[in-house]
Design a protein around this motif. Structure first.
Motif, PDB file in Angstrom:
ATOM      1  N   UNK A   1       0.827  -1.202   0.000  1.00 54.01           N
ATOM      2  CA  UNK A   1       0.000   0.000   0.000  1.00 54.01           C
ATOM      3  C   UNK A   1       0.867   1.259   0.000  1.00 54.01           C
ATOM      4  N   UNK A   2       1.871   1.285   0.869  1.00 54.41           N
ATOM      5  CA  UNK A   2       2.706   2.474   1.025  1.00 54.41           C
ATOM      6  C   UNK A   2       3.601   2.734  -0.186  1.00 54.41           C
ATOM      7  N   UNK A   3       3.965   1.677  -0.909  1.00 53.38           N
ATOM      8  CA  UNK A   3       4.836   1.838  -2.075  1.00 53.38           C
ATOM      9  C   UNK A   3       4.066   1.780  -3.385  1.00 53.38           C
ATOM     10  N   UNK A   4       2.733   1.652  -3.270  1.00 50.09           N
ATOM     11  CA  UNK A   4       1.881   1.578  -4.457  1.00 50.09           C
ATOM     12  C   UNK A   4       2.303   0.419  -5.363  1.00 50.09           C
ATOM     13  N   UNK A   5       2.608  -0.723  -4.740  1.00 48.57           N
ATOM     14  CA  UNK A   5       3.015  -1.921  -5.483  1.00 48.57           C
ATOM     15  C   UNK A   5       1.829  -2.878  -5.576  1.00 48.57           C
ATOM     16  N   UNK A   6       1.381  -3.242  -6.786  1.00 49.34           N
ATOM     17  CA  UNK A   6       0.201  -4.093  -6.926  1.00 49.34           C
ATOM     18  C   UNK A   6       0.430  -5.552  -6.558  1.00 49.34           C
ATOM     19  N   UNK A   7       1.692  -5.994  -6.503  1.00 48.89           N
ATOM     20  CA  UNK A   7       1.965  -7.387  -6.153  1.00 48.89           C
ATOM     21  C   UNK A   7       3.354  -7.501  -5.543  1.00 48.89           C
ATOM     22  N   UNK A   8       3.689  -8.698  -5.090  1.00 51.02           N
ATOM     23  CA  UNK A   8       4.947  -8.925  -4.391  1.00 51.02           C
ATOM     24  C   UNK A   8       6.158  -8.715  -5.298  1.00 51.02           C
ATOM     25  N   UNK A   9       6.032  -9.152  -6.556  1.00 48.91           N
ATOM     26  CA  UNK A   9       7.141  -8.973  -7.498  1.00 48.91           C
ATOM     27  C   UNK A   9       7.452  -7.489  -7.677  1.00 48.91           C
ATOM     28  N   UNK A  10       6.411  -6.702  -7.855  1.00 48.78           N
ATOM     29  CA  UNK A  10       6.607  -5.250  -8.028  1.00 48.78           C
ATOM     30  C   UNK A  10       7.223  -4.645  -6.758  1.00 48.78           C
ATOM     31  N   UNK A  11       6.815  -5.146  -5.582  1.00 50.26           N
ATOM     32  CA  UNK A  11       7.386  -4.654  -4.327  1.00 50.26           C
ATOM     33  C   UNK A  11       8.876  -4.932  -4.266  1.00 50.26           C
ATOM     34  N   UNK A  12       9.278  -6.150  -4.671  1.00 46.87           N
ATOM     35  CA  UNK A  12      10.697  -6.492  -4.657  1.00 46.87           C
ATOM     36  C   UNK A  12      11.483  -5.624  -5.633  1.00 46.87           C
ATOM     37  N   UNK A  13      10.909  -5.401  -6.821  1.00 48.28           N
ATOM     38  CA  UNK A  13      11.563  -4.547  -7.810  1.00 48.28           C
ATOM     39  C   UNK A  13      11.676  -3.110  -7.288  1.00 48.28           C
ATOM     40  N   UNK A  14      10.627  -2.657  -6.603  1.00 46.52           N
ATOM     41  CA  UNK A  14      10.657  -1.305  -6.021  1.00 46.52           C
ATOM     42  C   UNK A  14      11.794  -1.186  -5.014  1.00 46.52           C
ATOM     43  N   UNK A  15      11.898  -2.202  -4.160  1.00 46.11           N
ATOM     44  CA  UNK A  15      12.923  -2.165  -3.102  1.00 46.11           C
ATOM     45  C   UNK A  15      14.338  -2.133  -3.692  1.00 46.11           C
ATOM     46  N   UNK A  16      14.493  -2.788  -4.845  1.00 37.32           N
ATOM     47  CA  UNK A  16      15.809  -2.848  -5.472  1.00 37.32           C
ATOM     48  C   UNK A  16      16.049  -1.657  -6.391  1.00 37.32           C
ATOM     49  N   UNK A  17      15.016  -0.804  -6.554  1.00 34.09           N
ATOM     50  CA  UNK A  17      15.184   0.369  -7.402  1.00 34.09           C
ATOM     51  C   UNK A  17      15.093   0.065  -8.866  1.00 34.09           C
ATOM     52  N   UNK A  18      14.490  -1.106  -9.200  1.00 38.48           N
ATOM     53  CA  UNK A  18      14.371  -1.493 -10.621  1.00 38.48           C
ATOM     54  C   UNK A  18      13.242  -0.742 -11.287  1.00 38.48           C
TER      55      UNK A  18
END
Length: 208
Positions: A191-208
């Motif tokens: 919710x806080x990172x506006x990531x629709x799924x876990x894969x997107x969350x991981x990519x967000x965290x890595x700056x991809x």
């Protein structure tokens, strides 16, 4: 019953996919589209559980269509099915919100399993694509994950471990907390990172 929308600009591909899905007792093809613009319209009208999405199509491509579909209905699961498994297609598709990525030369059983896993909230990937994602995650372990404002210390811990590719159970064991607590943190992070799924969350965290 899993409601599926097929999106591909090749009629023969769609016909083959429909025959494959129609033979399954738990999968119903509710519509077909031959371009991204039509896919967005049909997804809004037919409300499919899973959209099987090609990427290269005339007009609105699959990546753009994926983003538009999920912007209107985030609960929809978009499963990419494409001939092109390179990073130039993989990462933009995942960044648009696709939950999984399968190649068109995958066995029929792998595709059907992918549809069922996508509907169940999982992230199905062809083995070669998953291998590349894992290798990228391994290389990224030496890099610090992205710091996000507004996260608690525990959420930062969980985010870092998601970026490493750990499962909920592995994160729970590493942090000595319950799996349910991990799921709660991940929901909050998405919710806080506006990531629709876990894969997107991981990519967000890595700056991809």
């Amino acid at each position: 019953m899993i409601r599926v929308l097929l999106v591909d600009d090749q009629h023969l591909i769609r016909a083959g996919l429909r025959m494959l899905c129609d033979a399954q007792p738990d999968i119903e093809v509710v519509g077909e589209a031959d371009n991204g613009r039509e896919a967005v319209t049909l997804a809004a009208r037919l409300l499919p559980d899973v959209v099987v999405m090609d990427l290269r199509m005339p007009g609105v491509d699959g990546i753009t269509a994926t983003g538009r579909i999920l912007a209107e209905r985030p609960a929809t699961r978009v499963l990419v099915l494409t001939t092109f498994g390179d990073d130039d297609h993989l990462y933009p598709a995942l960044s648009a919100g696709a939950c999984g990525f399968l190649l068109k030369d995958a066995p029929p059983t792998e595709l059907l399993d992918g549809i069922r896993r996508a509907a169940a909230g999982d992230s199905p990937f062809s083995p070669e694509v998953l291998h590349r994602l894992v290798q990228r995650a391994v290389r990224a372990r030496a890099e610090p994950p992205r710091q996000v404002q507004g996260l608690t210390a525990r959420e930062q811990d969980v985010l870092a471990l998601v970026a490493e590719g750990l499962s909920n159970t592995e994160i729970a064991e590493r942090l000595h907390i319950g799996v349910t607590t991990v799921k709660t943190h991940i929901t909050s992070l998405m919710t806080k990172t506006d990531s629709p799924n876990r894969v997107r969350l991981a990519l967000f965290a890595r700056g991809a």
